[in-house]
Structure formats: C-alpha cells, structure tokens
Design a protein around this motif. Sequence first.
Motif, PDB file in Angstrom:
ATOM      1  N   GLU A 111       0.843  -1.189   0.000  1.00  0.00           N
ATOM      2  CA  GLU A 111       0.000   0.000   0.000  1.00  0.00           C
ATOM      3  C   GLU A 111       0.884   1.246   0.000  1.00  0.00           C
ATOM      4  O   GLU A 111       2.050   1.203   0.374  1.00  0.00           O
ATOM      5  CB  GLU A 111      -0.910  -0.030   1.230  1.00  0.00           C
ATOM      6  N   VAL A 112       0.330   2.358  -0.430  1.00  0.00           N
ATOM      7  CA  VAL A 112       1.058   3.625  -0.368  1.00  0.00           C
ATOM      8  C   VAL A 112       0.701   4.340   0.933  1.00  0.00           C
ATOM      9  O   VAL A 112      -0.315   4.042   1.565  1.00  0.00           O
ATOM     10  CB  VAL A 112       0.737   4.519  -1.587  1.00  0.00           C
ATOM     11  N   TYR A 113       1.558   5.282   1.339  1.00  0.00           N
ATOM     12  CA  TYR A 113       1.304   6.022   2.570  1.00  0.00           C
ATOM     13  C   TYR A 113       1.734   7.472   2.380  1.00  0.00           C
ATOM     14  O   TYR A 113       2.416   7.820   1.407  1.00  0.00           O
ATOM     15  CB  TYR A 113       2.041   5.399   3.762  1.00  0.00           C
ATOM     16  N   PHE A 114       1.359   8.302   3.366  1.00  0.00           N
ATOM     17  CA  PHE A 114       1.614   9.741   3.295  1.00  0.00           C
ATOM     18  C   PHE A 114       2.004  10.255   4.678  1.00  0.00           C
ATOM     19  O   PHE A 114       1.951   9.496   5.661  1.00  0.00           O
ATOM     20  CB  PHE A 114       0.377  10.464   2.750  1.00  0.00           C
ATOM     21  N   PRO A 115       2.441  11.507   4.804  1.00  0.00           N
ATOM     22  CA  PRO A 115       2.822  12.020   6.117  1.00  0.00           C
ATOM     23  C   PRO A 115       1.706  11.835   7.144  1.00  0.00           C
ATOM     24  O   PRO A 115       0.546  12.172   6.891  1.00  0.00           O
ATOM     25  CB  PRO A 115       3.080  13.506   5.845  1.00  0.00           C
ATOM     26  N   GLY A 116       2.053  11.272   8.285  1.00  0.00           N
ATOM     27  CA  GLY A 116       1.082  11.047   9.341  1.00  0.00           C
ATOM     28  C   GLY A 116       0.366   9.719   9.279  1.00  0.00           C
ATOM     29  O   GLY A 116      -0.297   9.327  10.248  1.00  0.00           O
ATOM     30  N   SER A 117       0.461   8.999   8.181  1.00  0.00           N
ATOM     31  CA  SER A 117      -0.233   7.710   8.063  1.00  0.00           C
ATOM     32  C   SER A 117       0.227   6.760   9.171  1.00  0.00           C
ATOM     33  O   SER A 117       1.431   6.557   9.343  1.00  0.00           O
ATOM     34  CB  SER A 117       0.062   7.062   6.704  1.00  0.00           C
ATOM     35  N   PRO A 118      -0.713   6.163   9.929  1.00  0.00           N
ATOM     36  CA  PRO A 118      -0.330   5.182  10.956  1.00  0.00           C
ATOM     37  C   PRO A 118       0.015   3.849  10.285  1.00  0.00           C
ATOM     38  O   PRO A 118      -0.774   2.904  10.261  1.00  0.00           O
ATOM     39  CB  PRO A 118      -1.585   5.083  11.827  1.00  0.00           C
ATOM     40  N   ILE A 119       1.220   3.770   9.768  1.00  0.00           N
ATOM     41  CA  ILE A 119       1.648   2.646   8.943  1.00  0.00           C
ATOM     42  C   ILE A 119       1.577   1.330   9.704  1.00  0.00           C
ATOM     43  O   ILE A 119       1.218   0.297   9.145  1.00  0.00           O
ATOM     44  CB  ILE A 119       3.071   2.903   8.428  1.00  0.00           C
ATOM     45  N   LEU A 120       1.908   1.366  10.986  1.00  0.00           N
ATOM     46  CA  LEU A 120       1.852   0.171  11.823  1.00  0.00           C
ATOM     47  C   LEU A 120       1.414   0.580  13.223  1.00  0.00           C
ATOM     48  O   LEU A 120       1.841   1.620  13.734  1.00  0.00           O
ATOM     49  CB  LEU A 120       3.231  -0.506  11.884  1.00  0.00           C
ATOM     50  N   ARG A 121       0.556  -0.234  13.834  1.00  0.00           N
ATOM     51  CA  ARG A 121       0.099   0.032  15.198  1.00  0.00           C
ATOM     52  C   ARG A 121       0.337  -1.224  16.027  1.00  0.00           C
ATOM     53  O   ARG A 121      -0.140  -2.312  15.689  1.00  0.00           O
ATOM     54  CB  ARG A 121      -1.389   0.390  15.199  1.00  0.00           C
ATOM     55  N   ALA A 374      -7.950   8.483  -5.653  1.00  0.00           N
ATOM     56  CA  ALA A 374      -7.730   8.939  -4.281  1.00  0.00           C
ATOM     57  C   ALA A 374      -7.597  10.450  -4.242  1.00  0.00           C
ATOM     58  O   ALA A 374      -6.958  11.052  -5.113  1.00  0.00           O
ATOM     59  CB  ALA A 374      -6.480   8.282  -3.709  1.00  0.00           C
ATOM     60  N   GLU A 375      -8.170  11.067  -3.203  1.00  0.00           N
ATOM     61  CA  GLU A 375      -8.084  12.519  -3.093  1.00  0.00           C
ATOM     62  C   GLU A 375      -7.642  13.002  -1.726  1.00  0.00           C
ATOM     63  O   GLU A 375      -7.268  14.163  -1.585  1.00  0.00           O
ATOM     64  CB  GLU A 375      -9.416  13.173  -3.461  1.00  0.00           C
ATOM     65  N   ALA A 376      -7.621  12.115  -0.716  1.00  0.00           N
ATOM     66  CA  ALA A 376      -7.142  12.539   0.611  1.00  0.00           C
ATOM     67  C   ALA A 376      -6.896  11.329   1.497  1.00  0.00           C
ATOM     68  O   ALA A 376      -7.570  10.302   1.368  1.00  0.00           O
ATOM     69  CB  ALA A 376      -8.139  13.479   1.280  1.00  0.00           C
ATOM     70  N   GLU A 377      -5.911  11.457   2.388  1.00  0.00           N
ATOM     71  CA  GLU A 377      -5.663  10.477   3.439  1.00  0.00           C
ATOM     72  C   GLU A 377      -6.306  11.038   4.697  1.00  0.00           C
ATOM     73  O   GLU A 377      -5.925  12.121   5.174  1.00  0.00           O
ATOM     74  CB  GLU A 377      -4.149  10.314   3.640  1.00  0.00           C
ATOM     75  N   VAL A 378      -7.296  10.353   5.227  1.00  0.00           N
ATOM     76  CA  VAL A 378      -8.056  10.839   6.364  1.00  0.00           C
ATOM     77  C   VAL A 378      -7.685  10.012   7.594  1.00  0.00           C
ATOM     78  O   VAL A 378      -7.732   8.777   7.564  1.00  0.00           O
ATOM     79  CB  VAL A 378      -9.570  10.753   6.103  1.00  0.00           C
ATOM     80  N   ILE A 379      -7.302  10.699   8.679  1.00  0.00           N
ATOM     81  CA  ILE A 379      -6.839  10.034   9.892  1.00  0.00           C
ATOM     82  C   ILE A 379      -7.639  10.559  11.073  1.00  0.00           C
ATOM     83  O   ILE A 379      -7.861  11.770  11.207  1.00  0.00           O
ATOM     84  CB  ILE A 379      -5.333  10.291  10.107  1.00  0.00           C
ATOM     85  N   GLY A 380      -8.070   9.659  11.940  1.00  0.00           N
ATOM     86  CA  GLY A 380      -8.843  10.088  13.094  1.00  0.00           C
ATOM     87  C   GLY A 380      -8.635   9.190  14.289  1.00  0.00           C
ATOM     88  O   GLY A 380      -8.039   8.110  14.190  1.00  0.00           O
ATOM     89  N   LEU A 437      -1.304  13.450  -2.061  1.00  0.00           N
ATOM     90  CA  LEU A 437      -2.550  13.530  -1.312  1.00  0.00           C
ATOM     91  C   LEU A 437      -2.345  14.336  -0.041  1.00  0.00           C
ATOM     92  O   LEU A 437      -1.324  14.183   0.645  1.00  0.00           O
ATOM     93  CB  LEU A 437      -3.061  12.140  -0.914  1.00  0.00           C
ATOM     94  N   PRO A 438      -3.294  15.182   0.321  1.00  0.00           N
ATOM     95  CA  PRO A 438      -3.213  15.867   1.605  1.00  0.00           C
ATOM     96  C   PRO A 438      -3.607  14.921   2.724  1.00  0.00           C
ATOM     97  O   PRO A 438      -4.371  13.968   2.520  1.00  0.00           O
ATOM     98  CB  PRO A 438      -4.238  17.008   1.451  1.00  0.00           C
ATOM     99  N   THR A 439      -3.083  15.164   3.919  1.00  0.00           N
ATOM    100  CA  THR A 439      -3.477  14.396   5.090  1.00  0.00           C
ATOM    101  C   THR A 439      -4.449  15.225   5.912  1.00  0.00           C
ATOM    102  O   THR A 439      -4.140  16.355   6.300  1.00  0.00           O
ATOM    103  CB  THR A 439      -2.254  14.039   5.959  1.00  0.00           C
ATOM    104  N   GLU A 440      -5.636  14.671   6.145  1.00  0.00           N
ATOM    105  CA  GLU A 440      -6.675  15.373   6.901  1.00  0.00           C
ATOM    106  C   GLU A 440      -6.912  14.657   8.221  1.00  0.00           C
ATOM    107  O   GLU A 440      -7.048  13.429   8.247  1.00  0.00           O
ATOM    108  CB  GLU A 440      -7.974  15.428   6.103  1.00  0.00           C
ATOM    109  N   TYR A 441      -6.965  15.423   9.316  1.00  0.00           N
ATOM    110  CA  TYR A 441      -7.226  14.846  10.632  1.00  0.00           C
ATOM    111  C   TYR A 441      -8.651  15.191  11.059  1.00  0.00           C
ATOM    112  O   TYR A 441      -9.083  16.339  10.938  1.00  0.00           O
ATOM    113  CB  TYR A 441      -6.228  15.377  11.656  1.00  0.00           C
ATOM    114  N   VAL A 442      -9.386  14.195  11.512  1.00  0.00           N
ATOM    115  CA  VAL A 442     -10.775  14.421  11.937  1.00  0.00           C
ATOM    116  C   VAL A 442     -10.975  13.902  13.357  1.00  0.00           C
ATOM    117  O   VAL A 442     -10.157  13.148  13.878  1.00  0.00           O
ATOM    118  CB  VAL A 442     -11.771  13.732  10.985  1.00  0.00           C
TER     119      VAL A 442
END
Length: 442
Positions: A111-121, A374-380, A437-442
């Motif tokens: 998979e691809v990832y972007f700044p802030g993506s929780p790549i592994l938890r 894809a248009e945004a990476e959404v993280i919450g 892609l922009p990274t959006e936090y919700v």
Amino acid sequence: MGVADLGLPVDVPSTALFTDQYELTMLEAALAAGTAGRRSVFEVFTRRLPEGRRYGVVAGTGRVLDAVENFRFDADVLRFLREHEIVGEPTLDWLASYRFGGDIWGYPEGEVYFPGSPILRVEGSFAECVLLETVILSILNHDSAIAAAASRMSSAAGGRPLIEMGARRTHELAAVAASRAAYVGGFTSTSDLAAGFRYNIPTVGTSAHAFTLLHDRERDAFQAQVNSLGRSTTLLVDTYDVAEAVRTAVEIAGPELGAVRIDSGDLLLVAHRVRQQLDELGATRTKIVVTSDLDEYAIASLAAAPVDAYGVGTQLVTGSGHPTCSMVYKLVARATSTDPGAPLAPVAKKSTGGKTSIGGRKWAARRRDEQGVAEAEVIGTGPVPEDLEDRLLLVQLVKGGHVVGRESLDVVRDRHAAARANLPMSATQLSRGEAVLPTEYV
C-alpha cells in the motif's frame, strides 16, 4: 531443508538483539516502577516524505512479522546481557520467557502512505511493545525506501521489465531485503540468488566483462556462452567495439539471439544504433537490455529509446538518494493503570523543532472521488465517518501474539500496482513536488 540448514546468512536464529540498549533499560526501570504492564499503543509513522517524493510505499511488513516471531532471548543472548551488566537478574528472568502476545495492525504491504499515516500500530503491554521499536523501524525504513525507489523506476519504465542487480553495492543481508522490496515496487527479477532462494523471486544472469576478457577473442567468449546457455542468452556487447560485437553476436547465435546488453556510453544513442543494426542483420526479435548506474531519471530519459529491459543496481539499493524514510515509533496511548480494564489515555510529544506527534489510537482511510481516484488520506481517533467505513486501510497482522496477516509477495506486488494506479496522475511525475494527497485529521 531450510535456509538455516544450508548455513546461508539470510536468516538469524533470534532478532532480540536487533535493538537499542535503551529499550532494555526502559524495560528494567518500568518493571521496577510497576508501570511495565500498562496497556500501550505504539504507532509507526513519518512526519514527512523524502524531498521530492509524492508518495511512500509500505514494504517490509512480512519481514517484520518474521522478526516479531523470532524475537526470543535464548541462553546465549541472556548470557551476553548478564556478562555486560546491561540489565539485572529480575529483568533477565522476565526476558527469558518473552513472547510478544499483543496485537499488530498496519497498512497492508504494498500500500502507499503519506505524512502522518499510521503505517503500523502495535498494542500490548508497554514492556512487550517497547522492545520491538528498533527492529521494526530498521526493517520498515530500509525496505520502504527501496520499494519507493523501485516504484518510481517501474513507473518510469512504462511496463518494460526491470532487473534488480545491486547485491554488490550493499551489505549482503541488505541485498536480500532490497531484492524483496524491489519486487514489491515493481521489479520483475533479481540477480541475487539468496533473494531467489529466500523469497522465490525470479532470478536472471548471464556474464560480465570478465568473461569476455578471459578469452583470446570476443568471438570465442560469445561462442562459449551460446554453447553453454543457448541462443536465447544475453550477450554483453560493449567490452570493445559495440558495432563489431553486435555483428559477431548475430553471426554466432543467429536471429534467435535472445538479447544484447549495453553497459556504458551514451545509452540513448547506442541503443538506437544497436536496434538499427540488429534489424538490418535480421535479428528483429533480439532484445536490448541496458545497465550502467541507472536511476528513475535515466530510465525516463530512455522512454523513447528502443530498450526492452533495464538493469538497476546502486541507485536502487540506496533508495535513489533517500536510503531511509524517517519513520518513527511513538507511544500514542497508554492505560491509566495496570488494571486490564483501565481506559486508554492519549499521549503525545509536545517538543519544538518539528518533532511533535498526535496522541490517540488512530484509524486511517483513503477518500476517493467519483471516478475512484484517491483525493485525501483521512486520519482520526474517534468514530469513523459512515462514508469512510469501507475505505479503512489498517488490517490486522498479529492477533494475541499469533501472525494472521502473512501474504505472498505476488499478492503484495499486485496490491502496490493497484494502489499506485488509484493515485492522481501527478503521483508518478519525477519533477519535485509535495505529497500527492493531503493528510486530513478528523
């Protein structure tokens, strides 16, 4: 018969010392303080992509799972820790029975990832999770860097095959990991037999300039190679005079000659000349393979050339200028006590200098437009919005200490091709730019 039985240096019996000493000293202090058993959540992410990169590629997940399974403190390891007085006896007793028993979630490999993506938890007690920091980061940072470079190169190649041939340009164990990551990123084969053995990656190889120089005449070298490997072999034609070598190669192998390899000179000009010469000699099906310090920019510059395949070494195994992804492993939540039912409290680093982090156990989703792009990476950290429930990215990899997410490399490779295809077209541009892609936090 397994890898260990053959004595090949591509596996190790334990990964427990692939760590920094401070992880053990933190463990010892936490055990003494009574906080080691607190339920904790660690996340792997990067604050930024390497300069000029539009996306990152998750690679090394399968190797992480192997490393977690092999994270054992055997008698020799414990003896080393005791003799060097790194930790005391109570901690050594605890380490002797160490087995990771928590859960791991992550972006699926490829998979691809972007700044802030929780790549592994990574979730479990503080004690069992903190020990895994270095080995996880060393694998993901290396493999993801190679896979990102490979992805850019395979995109630039426009469907032409790519051969990984960088084993002589890096550490022998890193070479095996690099071959695997390159395959994830879109390469089709490797010259490294250890990688072929360990990961079942297709292997290729014919001859080097030394083989030609060994013989009294170039003709003798070509004849010997054809006699041994058949007419479908690839002959290296730039040891002396390219035009003469091509003529000799076709004379010996005939129009059935598989390919010629060019390893020096103005590759664009030479490739056109060789193609014309091959066609005039009737070898219209003979392919042209080019090597010689290629990177994604050089590959892109050869897009209009009659080149059929590329061999890449140094630039690939060094991440094409970015040998790491700057991923970090941070505690983002921990229980308020060691009680199994204690609630998780978000925690975060609040220092200056761009090294802040965001607390809380996170989910991630990728929002797409009406065309599926894809248009945004959404993280919450809270409830997942209803419109993103079918776009969640993290999958479970380890459950209760047992690996549940192991996949074949071909599945991972196909996933990356699909993920890249769903990004905006600008993702594959080689010109400098920000994350696609922009990274959006919700």
